[in-house]
Design an enzyme around this catalytic site. Structure first.
Site: not given
Ligand code: PEP
Length: 251
Positions: A9, A11, A94, A96, A166, A172, A212
């Site tokens: 992703n 973003k 997601h 966010e 997630e 992040g 992450s």
């Molecule tokens: C995400 O945005 O779905 C995500 C898992 O981000 P990151 O890998 O940066 O934690």
């Protein structure tokens, strides 16, 4: 037997020309990967990335879409537009979108229904905040998001859906769930799918972990019984990190 599914992703990163250049690197680096791969650029970059990845083993996804098919919805992007561009997958729910833009399970479910109506594959994201984890509410939160997001979805429609677990506190932040902690929630998700649908549906459901994921933890995550793939944010933006993640079984 579930096929591994590694997705990136991007973003709100990379311009259209940067996205196309990165897609060319991915095309070269990932051409021999046998499992499922997907990247989700930002809306204005999709066309440039589809041009590069058309006919390759890397699917192009969208990070979101409107809950409406078309009409007077300023600033929204329709499933019809995405399909016409060559998008095959959409990420819905997601964290966010849930936490920054206030998307509810009901709203996400409207998008799920619309995507299914148009034959678009879905990655449905679920996951708890740190506060919810500390209050012992992980299973309740995740099960509520599954029930809400999949409301009205029939068992025959499930093959078009991937679940991404997630944990919000791991996105992040550099703080990932341990493989054992993640696997325990994935097991809960599988049990919930079994209760909502059937054991066969639960066994077939591909469940990605996101939060992450990096080259140095992907193998241990992917070695867990209930972790079938990864949804990757930050580490999906550079070839040096996404290539080893996508090729977790070769490096
Ligand atoms: C995400 O945005 O779905 C995500 C898992 O981000 P990151 O890998 O940066 O934690």
């Amino acid at each position: 037997m579930r096929t591994a599914y590694m997705a990136g992703n991007w973003k709100m990163h990379k311009t259209p020309s940067e996205s196309a250049a990165f897609a060319r690197e991915l095309k070269r680096a990932l051409s021999h990967v046998g499992h499922k791969l997907m990247v989700a650029p930002a809306f204005p970059c999709i066309s440039a990335v589809v041009d590069v990845l058309k006919g390759t083993n890397v699917l192009v996804g969208a990070q979101n879409m409107s809950s409406e098919e078309q009409g007077a919805h300023t600033g929204e992007v329709s499933v019809l537009m995405l399909k016409d561009l060559g998008v095959r997958v959409v990420i819905l729910g997601h964290s966010e979108r849930r936490h920054t833009y206030g998307e509810t399970d009901k709203f996400i479910n409207a998008k799920v229904q619309l995507a299914l109506k148009h034959g678009m594959e879905i990655i449905l994201c679920v996951g708890e905040t740190l506060e919810e984890r500390e209050a012992g509410k992980v299973d309740d939160v995740v099960n509520g998001q599954l029930a809400g997001g999949l409301h009205g979805v029939s068992e025959s429609q499930l093959p078009g859906i991937t679940i991404a677990y997630e944990p919000v506190w791991a996105i992040g932040t550099g703080r990932n769930a341990t493989p054992e902690d993640a696997d325990a929630v994935h097991r809960t998700i599988r049990n919930t799918i079994s209760a909502m649908y059937s054991k066969a549906a639960a066994e077939a459901m591909v469940i990605q972990y996101g939060g992450s994921v990096k080259p140095d933890n992907v193998k241990s995550l992917m070695s867990m019984a209930n972790i079938d793939g990864a949804l990757v944010g930050g580490a999906a933006l550079k070839i040096d990190s996404f290539e080893p993640i996508a090729k977790f079984d070769q490096m």
